[in-house]
Scaffold this active site. Structure first.
Site, PDB file in Angstrom:
ATOM      1  N   GLY A 169       0.808  -1.403   0.081  1.00 24.41           N
ATOM      2  CA  GLY A 169      -0.071  -0.094   0.043  1.00 24.41           C
ATOM      3  C   GLY A 169       0.816   1.291  -0.027  1.00 24.41           C
ATOM      4  O   GLY A 169       0.717   2.252  -0.733  1.00 24.41           O
ATOM      5  N   ASP A 200       6.616   6.517   9.904  1.00 22.01           N
ATOM      6  CA  ASP A 200       6.598   5.609  10.899  1.00 22.01           C
ATOM      7  C   ASP A 200       7.485   5.370  12.154  1.00 22.01           C
ATOM      8  O   ASP A 200       8.534   6.270  12.358  1.00 22.01           O
ATOM      9  CB  ASP A 200       6.677   4.232  10.309  1.00 22.01           C
ATOM     10  CG  ASP A 200       5.421   3.312  10.847  1.00 22.01           C
ATOM     11  OD1 ASP A 200       4.571   4.089  11.498  1.00 22.01           O
ATOM     12  OD2 ASP A 200       5.125   2.352  10.328  1.00 22.01           O
ATOM     13  N   ARG A 211      -0.916 -10.084   9.212  1.00 19.85           N
ATOM     14  CA  ARG A 211       0.493 -10.474   9.466  1.00 19.85           C
ATOM     15  C   ARG A 211       0.081 -11.221  10.723  1.00 19.85           C
ATOM     16  O   ARG A 211      -0.595 -10.962  11.649  1.00 19.85           O
ATOM     17  CB  ARG A 211       1.379  -9.349   9.814  1.00 19.85           C
ATOM     18  CG  ARG A 211       1.975  -8.732   8.664  1.00 19.85           C
ATOM     19  CD  ARG A 211       3.008  -7.763   8.878  1.00 19.85           C
ATOM     20  NE  ARG A 211       2.610  -6.536   9.657  1.00 19.85           N
ATOM     21  CZ  ARG A 211       2.756  -6.612  10.913  1.00 19.85           C
ATOM     22  NH1 ARG A 211       3.364  -7.429  11.553  1.00 19.85           N
ATOM     23  NH2 ARG A 211       2.123  -5.634  11.564  1.00 19.85           N
ATOM     24  N   LYS A 240      -3.014  -8.355  16.430  1.00 24.51           N
ATOM     25  CA  LYS A 240      -4.070  -8.402  15.279  1.00 24.51           C
ATOM     26  C   LYS A 240      -5.182  -9.403  15.811  1.00 24.51           C
ATOM     27  O   LYS A 240      -6.303  -9.701  15.167  1.00 24.51           O
ATOM     28  CB  LYS A 240      -3.601  -9.339  14.033  1.00 24.51           C
ATOM     29  CG  LYS A 240      -2.481  -8.371  13.216  1.00 24.51           C
ATOM     30  CD  LYS A 240      -3.067  -7.299  12.697  1.00 24.51           C
ATOM     31  CE  LYS A 240      -2.084  -6.532  11.908  1.00 24.51           C
ATOM     32  NZ  LYS A 240      -2.255  -5.436  11.460  1.00 24.51           N
ATOM     33  N   ARG A 287       8.451 -10.875  11.803  1.00 25.92           N
ATOM     34  CA  ARG A 287       9.224 -10.556  13.041  1.00 25.92           C
ATOM     35  C   ARG A 287       9.277 -11.923  13.585  1.00 25.92           C
ATOM     36  O   ARG A 287       9.460 -11.950  15.135  1.00 25.92           O
ATOM     37  CB  ARG A 287       8.627  -9.386  13.918  1.00 25.92           C
ATOM     38  CG  ARG A 287       8.292  -8.572  13.048  1.00 25.92           C
ATOM     39  CD  ARG A 287       7.583  -7.166  13.888  1.00 25.92           C
ATOM     40  NE  ARG A 287       7.332  -6.398  12.873  1.00 25.92           N
ATOM     41  CZ  ARG A 287       6.202  -5.341  13.149  1.00 25.92           C
ATOM     42  NH1 ARG A 287       5.725  -5.423  14.367  1.00 25.92           N
ATOM     43  NH2 ARG A 287       5.858  -4.486  12.507  1.00 25.92           N
ATOM     44  N   LEU A 300      -5.687  -2.145   6.516  1.00 27.98           N
ATOM     45  CA  LEU A 300      -6.119  -1.989   5.171  1.00 27.98           C
ATOM     46  C   LEU A 300      -6.739  -3.279   4.619  1.00 27.98           C
ATOM     47  O   LEU A 300      -7.573  -3.230   3.765  1.00 27.98           O
ATOM     48  CB  LEU A 300      -4.746  -1.854   4.325  1.00 27.98           C
ATOM     49  CG  LEU A 300      -3.999  -0.619   4.703  1.00 27.98           C
ATOM     50  CD1 LEU A 300      -2.530  -0.695   3.902  1.00 27.98           C
ATOM     51  CD2 LEU A 300      -4.799   0.693   4.688  1.00 27.98           C
ATOM     52  N   ASP A 349      12.522  41.798  34.366  1.00 26.09           N
ATOM     53  CA  ASP A 349      11.297  40.991  34.992  1.00 26.09           C
ATOM     54  C   ASP A 349      12.067  40.034  36.055  1.00 26.09           C
ATOM     55  O   ASP A 349      13.119  39.355  35.670  1.00 26.09           O
ATOM     56  CB  ASP A 349      10.504  40.481  33.675  1.00 26.09           C
ATOM     57  CG  ASP A 349       9.739  39.349  34.446  1.00 26.09           C
ATOM     58  OD1 ASP A 349       8.963  39.650  35.402  1.00 26.09           O
ATOM     59  OD2 ASP A 349       9.736  38.440  34.129  1.00 26.09           O
ATOM     60  N   ASP A 364      10.533  36.691  37.700  1.00 26.60           N
ATOM     61  CA  ASP A 364      10.113  35.279  37.586  1.00 26.60           C
ATOM     62  C   ASP A 364       9.983  34.834  36.292  1.00 26.60           C
ATOM     63  O   ASP A 364       9.548  35.619  35.424  1.00 26.60           O
ATOM     64  CB  ASP A 364       8.482  35.006  38.341  1.00 26.60           C
ATOM     65  CG  ASP A 364       8.642  35.237  39.743  1.00 26.60           C
ATOM     66  OD1 ASP A 364       9.247  34.317  40.582  1.00 26.60           O
ATOM     67  OD2 ASP A 364       8.549  36.423  40.399  1.00 26.60           O
ATOM     68  N   ASP A 393       9.051  37.573  30.356  1.00 27.45           N
ATOM     69  CA  ASP A 393       8.540  36.116  29.955  1.00 27.45           C
ATOM     70  C   ASP A 393       7.104  36.201  29.774  1.00 27.45           C
ATOM     71  O   ASP A 393       6.595  35.130  29.165  1.00 27.45           O
ATOM     72  CB  ASP A 393       9.246  35.018  30.767  1.00 27.45           C
ATOM     73  CG  ASP A 393       8.273  35.154  32.027  1.00 27.45           C
ATOM     74  OD1 ASP A 393       8.253  36.013  32.496  1.00 27.45           O
ATOM     75  OD2 ASP A 393       7.654  34.053  32.168  1.00 27.45           O
TER      76      ASP A 393
HETATM   77  C1  GDG Z   1       0.431  -1.118   9.483  1.00 32.33           C
HETATM   78  C2  GDG Z   1      -0.403  -1.036  10.801  1.00 32.33           C
HETATM   79  C3  GDG Z   1      -1.844   0.247   8.959  1.00 32.33           C
HETATM   80  C4  GDG Z   1      -1.227  -9.437   4.016  1.00 32.33           C
HETATM   81  N1  GDG Z   1      -1.047 -10.658   3.613  1.00 32.33           N
HETATM   82  C5  GDG Z   1      -0.483 -10.657   2.080  1.00 32.33           C
HETATM   83  C6  GDG Z   1      -0.456  -9.390   1.737  1.00 32.33           C
HETATM   84  N2  GDG Z   1      -1.101  -8.577   2.837  1.00 32.33           N
HETATM   85  C7  GDG Z   1      -1.178  -7.239   2.527  1.00 32.33           C
HETATM   86  C8  GDG Z   1      -2.623  -6.760   2.843  1.00 32.33           C
HETATM   87  C9  GDG Z   1      -2.367  -5.449   3.185  1.00 32.33           C
HETATM   88  C10 GDG Z   1      -1.043  -5.376   3.972  1.00 32.33           C
HETATM   89  O1  GDG Z   1      -0.554  -6.619   3.850  1.00 32.33           O
HETATM   90  C11 GDG Z   1      -1.482  -5.380   5.551  1.00 32.33           C
HETATM   91  O2  GDG Z   1      -1.731  -4.004   5.840  1.00 32.33           O
HETATM   92  P1  GDG Z   1      -2.635  -3.727   7.188  1.00 32.33           P
HETATM   93  O3  GDG Z   1      -2.943  -2.424   7.301  1.00 32.33           O
HETATM   94  O4  GDG Z   1      -3.627  -4.667   7.422  1.00 32.33           O
HETATM   95  O5  GDG Z   1      -1.541  -4.239   8.507  1.00 32.33           O
HETATM   96  P2  GDG Z   1       0.021  -3.927   8.870  1.00 32.33           P
HETATM   97  O6  GDG Z   1       1.027  -4.623   8.125  1.00 32.33           O
HETATM   98  O7  GDG Z   1       0.067  -4.294  10.424  1.00 32.33           O
HETATM   99  O8  GDG Z   1       0.449  -2.416   8.644  1.00 32.33           O
HETATM  100  C12 GDG Z   1      -1.771  -0.746  10.138  1.00 32.33           C
HETATM  101  C13 GDG Z   1      -0.857  -0.032   7.999  1.00 32.33           C
HETATM  102  O9  GDG Z   1       0.512  -0.056   8.404  1.00 32.33           O
HETATM  103  C14 GDG Z   1      -0.774   1.144   6.843  1.00 32.33           C
HETATM  104  O10 GDG Z   1      -0.685   2.261   7.405  1.00 32.33           O
HETATM  105  O11 GDG Z   1      -3.273   0.095   8.353  1.00 32.33           O
HETATM  106  O12 GDG Z   1      -2.658  -0.753  11.115  1.00 32.33           O
HETATM  107  O13 GDG Z   1      -0.424  -1.930  11.586  1.00 32.33           O
HETATM  108  O14 GDG Z   1      -2.182  -4.416   2.152  1.00 32.33           O
HETATM  109  O15 GDG Z   1      -3.143  -6.908   1.370  1.00 32.33           O
HETATM  110  N3  GDG Z   1      -0.135  -9.047   0.476  1.00 32.33           N
HETATM  111  C15 GDG Z   1       0.289 -10.145  -0.278  1.00 32.33           C
HETATM  112  N4  GDG Z   1       0.247 -11.380   0.153  1.00 32.33           N
HETATM  113  C16 GDG Z   1      -0.134 -11.767   1.504  1.00 32.33           C
HETATM  114  O16 GDG Z   1       0.131 -12.715   2.027  1.00 32.33           O
HETATM  115  N5  GDG Z   1       0.635  -9.930  -1.426  1.00 32.33           N
END
Ligand code: GDG
Length: 745
Positions: free
Chosen positions: A30, A142, A283, A288, A321, A386, A508, A510, A689
């Site tokens: 994303g 981040d 993840r 989660k 991780r 997302l 002044d 204080d 101040d």
């Molecule tokens: C952090 C914040 C915030 C997942 N499995 C696969 C895969 N994904 C992609 C999903 C999604 C992304 O990974 C996960 O995004 P999330 O937003 O759900 O979570 P975090 O990774 O924890 O992201 C979160 C984000 O940053 C953005 O600011 O929303 O709260 O924790 O896009 O589609 N993609 C592929 N294979 C997979 O197996 N290709």
């Protein structure tokens, strides 16, 4: 031409070495998509870690890496294995990640890791500084890089810096436990614009800034270090078209082009008639809520046994991780739970949970989104999430139901989802049933409304909005038209001082000559202050005046034996050097009997605040009270007092964490004016101040050197950041040769 520099822990490309050959994979995540247009514009550049440590690279490979990254408009920050261990797996993922997600029991505070975090942040900042030119905009991403904004600003104050936090910002009650809390806030406050996913995170951040740094915030603006730092929410979106188009295509794909996974998923529907798949994708992370989700599903099967052999939970958990112990524990726990529940409920034809512990290609992800009638997204805490948005975007026929945790930032936007508390199994079970039985019209109406929103506010719009706000934050005028008292100003002032015949110093007390203490009584003058003022007053061409709101008894006791002029009680009493006290204003103080009881009720309701009674005024001090409560109470008290005094000759003054009521015809400006009328000074220096010092700054001629202590709005011509430099400046006048280096080294 100005450019934008994007800075994040990882780059939008992933590098691997295979047999000394470099493999470059571009990320489809994303963030990479969202930043695409920002990144591709002009000579923009993305700075981050390549994924390869220094130990993995020799000179030849390093050259290959640099070359490959240059093609992608990227530059790498070089990290050692130890850096990665301590900065990334250590401090970022064992301290900041759990703390910001409210997992206090997982949060470790290790000095070595904190030091590594600082060092690595410095490496990132240095890399940015190597590329940044005047007028460039920098967007830091981040929690791994929270110190970077200030580190950049320290070296190049003219740059425009934005910071976005992708994870939640916790409440002050959590953040206050962190040993290096102020340093972390200072780091972020180096930015011009600070962005979060939701308004709640903005609130928590502002609250930490107010309480920990004692800074004033006005709406979402923080005045810090002579600049305005803007804080706002920018809910991150997804690449809507990518998901929507892929799902449309998925629908019409001919039989022979279907993936194995898709066939398997379709088999489920064929085999079980109109029965449904419940999807879970994340993840493998303890935030989660994966174990909770499995347990809630078990609860559902027990509570509604009619769904046995009918629904199936399809769970994709992507390894993450995995060298951090809590993640290993989570993996074990998840494996066990899935094993136990599948063992307990499975029949010859049916296993309740399909569990994949791996990452899948994008195409498979779409298959999962498109084939599942319900998405069960139940994080315990999530910055945005997302996956929830991607599921909605992938529903080509506008059917399907999203069950979403209210603890995810996405819940603030996706009101039409079925919102649940991830710790309430009863509610999750009932909501699942409701979702599975939801009539198609209702499904469609909810999905369509959500689609409308996420297609409009997509990830490009998100980055565009952030960049727009960043651009306009850079256009904000400096908080003061007032200039900082720099070395040059100091030098000019020194020349004027030397050539002057009759000099006036209005000082002044204080917050200027002495710092604030818990109570006014503790802020008595120290020997060094006496020495300093004595040497200034020793020059017979100098008139040293202490001009204060304090009462004449106290100042008389402290300075009565000295060769200084004293103006006290905001200008009621004057004692010229070597003479007796004279009252220069005629004031009444009988009004205090009416006002004091009102102030006392505010003291009772605002722990830590107290009243200081002076001869001609009453002051309500709230420095030691809870900042947020006191701000509200101060506004209330100001309102109450103003409504009481409308026909009186009283005025309410807002000072530095103090509200003071006093006679309106008395102020420091009038008192200073009286001194000026009696003598022809050719050098005037005034410093203070407080709000009450503004009267003095206004009254003095434009040629006077008027100096405000602190970075609030002022009528003074110059400012110094805090009162630590006040004495050094006075020492400069008093003849110390080294003062310039001391103040401005
Ligand atoms: C952090 C914040 C915030 C997942 N499995 C696969 C895969 N994904 C992609 C999903 C999604 C992304 O990974 C996960 O995004 P999330 O937003 O759900 O979570 P975090 O990774 O924890 O992201 C979160 C984000 O940053 C953005 O600011 O929303 O709260 O924790 O896009 O589609 N993609 C592929 N294979 C997979 O197996 N290709």
């Amino acid at each position: 031409m100005n450019k934008t520099i994007i800075v994040s822990n990882r780059l939008p490309v992933n590098l691997k070495i295979d047999n000394r050959q470099l493999q470059v994979e571009t990320s489809v995540g994303g963030l990479a998509t969202g930043m695409k247009s920002v990144h591709s514009e002009g000579n923009g550049i993305w700075i981050g870690w390549s994924g390869l440590t220094e130990e993995q690279l020799d000179a030849e490979l390093t050259e290959k890496v640099d070359e490959a990254l240059q093609k992608e408009k990227c530059a790498t920050v070089s990290l050692t294995e130890k850096d990665v261990e301590n900065f990334y797996f250590g401090f970022s993922n064992r301290t900041l990640w759990p703390m910001f997600h409210y997992f206090q029991e997982y949060t470790e505070f290790e000095l070595e890791q904190w030091n590594s975090y600082k060092e690595v942040n410095r490496k990132f900042a240095n890399e940015v500084l190597a590329y940044a030119n005047e007028g460039d905009m920098i967007w830091v991403h981040d929690y791994q890089l929270m110190l970077v904004p200030q580190m950049i600003r320290d070296k190049n104050p003219a740059l425009t810096i934005g910071f976005f936090l992708h994870i939640p910002y916790p409440s002050y009650e959590i953040f206050r436990t962190f040993p290096w809390r102020e340093e972390l806030l200072n780091g972020v406050l180096g930015a011009n614009l600070v962005g979060f996913h939701t308004y709640d995170y903005v609130r928590h951040f502002l609250s930490s800034v107010k309480r920990i740094k004692g800074l004033e915030t006005k709406f979402n603006d923080i005045v810090y270090d002579g600049r305005t730092v803007k804080v706002d929410s920018f809910p991150m979106g997804i690449d809507y078209n990518q998901f929507n188009n892929a799902a449309q295509e998925h629908k019409t794909r001919p039989e022979d082009k279907k993936s194995d996974l898709m066939r398997k998923l379709e088999e489920h529907s064929l085999h079980f008639g109109d029965n449904k798949l419940i999807l879970s994708i994340d993840r493998m992370d303890y935030t989660k809520g994966i174990p909770n989700r499995i347990l809630a599903f078990e609860y559902f099967l027990n509570k509604y046994p009619e769904y046995k052999e009918k629904v199936r939970l399809v769970m994709l958990a992507v390894p993450s991780r995995s060298n951090v112990p809590q993640y290993q524990k989570l993996k074990r726990e998840t494996d066990e739970l899935v094993g136990r529940i599948n063992g307990q409920f499975a029949t010859v034809n049916w296993t309740p949970i399909w569990y994949f512990y791996r990452s899948m290609p994008f195409e498979d992800l779409i298959d999962l989104y498109a084939s599942s009638q319900v998405a069960l997204v139940t994080p315990i805490r999530d910055g945005m999430n997302l996956v929830a948005k991607e599921y909605v975007a992938s529903r080509a026929d506008n059917d399907g139901v999203l069950v979403l945790s209210e603890m995810a930032g996405a819940a603030k936007e996706l009101h039409e989802a079925l919102l649940i508390n991830p710790n309430n199994f009863e509610q999750i079970a009932d909501t699942l049933k409701f979702a599975l039985e939801m009539p198609p019209e209702e499904q469609s109406s909810r999905i369509v409304q959500m689609k409308e929103r996420i297609s409009r506010y997509n990830v490009e719009k998100w980055s565009e909005e952030f960049m727009k706000a960043l651009y306009s934050s850079a256009q904000e005028p400096e908080v003061q038209v007032t200039r900082e008292l720099t070395t040059e100003v100091f030098a000019a002032m020194g020349n004027d001082y030397d050539s002057a015949q009759k000099r006036l110093f209005l000082l002044d007390y204080d917050g200027t000559l002495v710092g604030f203490k818990n109570t006014p009584a503790e802020a008595f003058p120290d020997d060094k202050l006496f020495d300093l003022l004595d040497s200034l007053a020793a020059d017979e061409n100098n008139e040293v005046v202490i001009i204060s709101g304090r009462d004449h008894d106290t100042l008389g006791k402290w300075f009565g034996h000295k060769n200084y002029t004293l103006i006290t009680d905001h200008g009621v009493w004057l004692r010229r050097k070597g003479r007796d006290w004279e009252a220069i204003e005629r004031v009444k103080s009988d009004w205090k009997e009416n006002i004091r009881p009102i102030m006392e009720t505010f003291v009772d309701r605002t722990p830590g605040s107290f009243i200081e009674e002076k001869n001609y005024s009453l002051a309500w001090h709230y420095r030691k009270a809870d900042g947020e409560l006191a701000d509200i109470r101060a506004k209330e008290l100001e309102f109450v007092l103003n409504s009481l005094i409308s026909n009186n000759s009283l005025a309410v003054l807002e000072g530095n964490k103090v509200l003071e009521i006093k006679n309106s015809n008395v102020n420091k400006g009038r008192a200073a004016g009286r001194l000026l009328a009696g003598a022809a000074y050719d050098f005037i220096f005034a410093i203070g101040d407080d709000w009450t010092d503004e009267y003095m700054f206004e009254e003095l001629p434009v040629s006077a050197y008027t100096v405000k202590v602190g970075s609030a709005k002022t009528h003074a011509r110059f400012y110094v950041k805090d009162n630590s430099s006040v004495r050094l400046i006075l020492e400069g006048f008093a003849g110390s040769k080294t003062v310039q280096e001391q103040v401005y080294n």
